[in-house]
Structure formats: structure tokens, C-alpha cells
Design an enzyme around this catalytic site. Structure first.
Site, short mmCIF file in Angstrom:
data_model
loop_
_atom_site.label_atom_id
_atom_site.label_comp_id
_atom_site.label_asym_id
_atom_site.label_seq_id
_atom_site.Cartn_x
_atom_site.Cartn_y
_atom_site.Cartn_z
N ASP A 103 20.80 -2.24 14.29
CA ASP A 103 20.29 -2.97 13.14
C ASP A 103 20.63 -4.45 13.30
OD1 ASP A 103 19.20 -2.63 10.19
OD2 ASP A 103 21.03 -3.79 9.97
N HIS A 285 16.28 5.45 11.04
CA HIS A 285 16.90 4.15 11.31
C HIS A 285 18.38 4.24 11.65
CE1 HIS A 285 17.43 -0.16 11.19
NE2 HIS A 285 18.41 -0.02 10.32
#
Length: 307
Positions: A103, A285
Site C-alpha cells: 500500500d 488489497h
């Protein structure tokens, strides 16, 4: 020292809380977390990498957890974030390291070779691919595409606003984050939507670890990373190295909505060394927590192939 330990490291004018495992003198691997995460998000990778013979350093990055939280927005630029990592290498006497980021940690580790090309052996970016410098300040581009009230990163720009919203109910904010609510959808609809359940890859106790940390620290430090997108764009107009020349791995899940606004078609503009991409079918994610075994296997294979 296979059992992870925690200590404080002074680096680049801040103090970082670092989770560490493995023997000093072994090849160093630095794990850089994203938003809203902590070094704890690497809890499945740290022991596996240490057992494979690596010296692992996983900091709570500045603004997070047990690390310093400077008050100024300008303290969270990509220049400072990459220099923090360089200071960790100095602390353990390592000339070079392999950097792994997830991320927001991915831009940190993919910019590190541009600022410190002589100090990196390889890079692995999870969920956010290496992206070349934009043709204009990023917030200008996003406003043209999404409009002011749609894209969550634009909502984060005004100091104090998202800070108060996220901090009002930390548990709810983190639940919505784990469910990726607000990614690619209007933020003003979230209040009317039910909270998503905890994903099956995180236990209630693990979730509470994050809740306690962000209840104590709030969200201002992490949000200040987002408030430097345009400043980072200015700071990266010229860097010591123009491209990433070391081996680079991109690892992501096919069900990650972040892939929709972080296109990979220009990776080769910024990565001129060996490049490999692995997409994990159906993964979302929060990759290193959701698909721990597959991520560990991919990282160990990548590390094992380095010369």
C-alpha cells in the site's frame, strides 16, 4: 533471534518503533506497511523471513503506532520517509537491503532506489505498482477525473476533517477500511451502509491490536502522508537515480480495487532492471495478511533468486 522483538531506533530526526527478527549480519529485509496499518501487518512474514536466514526490520513508520508523530505536514514527504529507511540500515550497519512495501509502503520502497540507489539490492511492491512521476500535480489530475467529493484521497487533503471523522469511531473506521468501503465509491454514502463483517483472515484479537493503536495515536500522522502528494511530485522532479535498476517484484490480488486507479502500463518507464509481476487470483488489497502463505512463498522465491 527468530522470535520477533521490538525496540526504538533513532533515525532522520524521529524515533521509530521497529519489530526485528533474524541475526545481525544476515541479508537485511525491510518491511514497510501502508495505511491504516502497522508493522503488525507483517506478523506472518517476519518469522518466515527470519527463519529463511534474513535479518528483518519492520518499522511502525513515522506517524504510526509507537513511532514519532511530527506535527508538521511537511514532515511526511517521500524524502523524509525514504531517509527514515536509510537510517534503519545505518543503525544495523547494513550497506544494502531488500525493501518490501505494501500500500503506501510501496511508494516508499519504490522511491528509495531513486534517492538511495547504492543502498538497495531489490524491491518488492505489494498492491501498488511502481508508478512514474505524473505529468501534473496528482491532486489536479484526480480532481479532473473524480471531482472533489468522490475520491477518498481528495477528501483526505483538508487538515483536520478526515482526522476527526476517522477518529470519532476508530473501530468503525477500521472495519470500513478493511472492507475497502470508500474506495472507488462516493464517500458521502458510507454512513448509510452497514458495517462489513471482519474478514476471515483477521481474528478479533488481531483487529483489536489495530483499534488500540489508532485509538491512542489518531489518524493525523498517517493522513499527512496523503497531504504531500503534490509536494512529493515537486520533490521527485529530479532524483539521484532516474529509474529503478535493481530486480523488482510486483505482487497484487486480482480483486484489489486499488488496481483500478494505479495502472501498470507504464511500469517500464520507472523500472529498468529485471521486473516480474505476480497476480494472486481472487485476492484483495490486504495481501500479506489475507494470503500469507502465497505472499511468503513469492517473497522467498524472489529473495532466493537474487545474486
Amino acid at each position: 533471534m527468530l522470535t520477533p522483538t521490538e525496540r526504538l531506533v533513532d533515525t532522520n530526526g524521529v524515533t521509530l518503533k521497529v519489530t526485528e527478527a533474524g541475526e545481525r549480519g544476515n541479508p537485511v529485509v525491510v518491511l514497510a506497511h501502508g495505511f491504516p496499518e502497522l508493522a503488525y501487518s507483517w506478523r506472518h512474514q517476519i518469522p518466515a523471513l527470519a527463519a529463511a536466514g534474513y535479518h528483518v526490520l519492520a518499522p511502525d513508520q513515522r506517524g504510526y503506532g509507537g513511532s514519532s508523530r511530527p506535527p508538521d505536514i511537511e514532515a511526511y514527504t517521500i524524502v523524509e520517509l525514504t531517509a527514515d529507511i536509510a537510517g534503519l540500515l545505518d543503525d544495523v550497519g547494513a550497506d544494502k537491503a531488500v525493501l518490501v512495501g505494501h500500500d503506501w509502503g510501496s511508494p516508499v520502497v519504490t522511491n528509495f532506489p531513486l534517492f538511495f540507489p547504492e543502498r538497495v539490492r531489490a524491491v518488492a511492491a505489494l498492491s501498488v505498482a511502481p508508478i512514474p512521476r505524473a505529468p501534473a500535480p496528482p491532486t489536479q489530475i484526480w480532481r479532473r477525473i473524480f471531482g472533489d467529493n468522490y475520491f477518498y484521497i481528495l477528501h483526505f487533503q483538508e487538515p483536520g476533517v478526515a482526522d476527526a471523522e476517522l477518529g470519532a469511531d476508530v473501530r468503525e473506521s477500521l472495519r470500513r477500511s478493511l472492507g475497502m468501503q470508500g474506495i472507488g465509491e462516493p464517500l458521502d454514502t458510507l454512513a448509510d451502509r452497514p458495517l462489513p463483517p471482519l474478514p476471515d483472515w483477521i481474528s478479533a484479537d488481531e483487529f483489536e491490536h489495530y483499534v488500540r493503536a489508532f485509538t491512542e495515536t489518531g489518524f493525523t500522522g498517517p493522513l499527512n502522508w496523503y497531504r504531500n502528494f503534490d509536494r512529493n511530485w515537486e520533490l521527485t522532479e529530479s532524483t539521484p537515480a532516474p529509474t529503478i535498476t535493481v530486480p523488482t517484484l510486483f505482487l497484487a490480488g486480482t480483486a484489489d480495487p486499488v488496481l483500478g486507479f494505479t495502472p501498470r502500463d507504464r511500469v517500464r518507464d520507472v523500472v529498468t532492471g529485471d521486473y516480474r509481476e505476480i497476480l494472486i487470483e481472487g485476492a484483495g488489497h490486504w495481501l500479506q495478511q489475507e494470503r500469507r502463505d502465497e505472499v511468503n512463498a513469492a517473497l522467498l522465491e524472489f529473495l532466493g533468486g537474487l545474486k
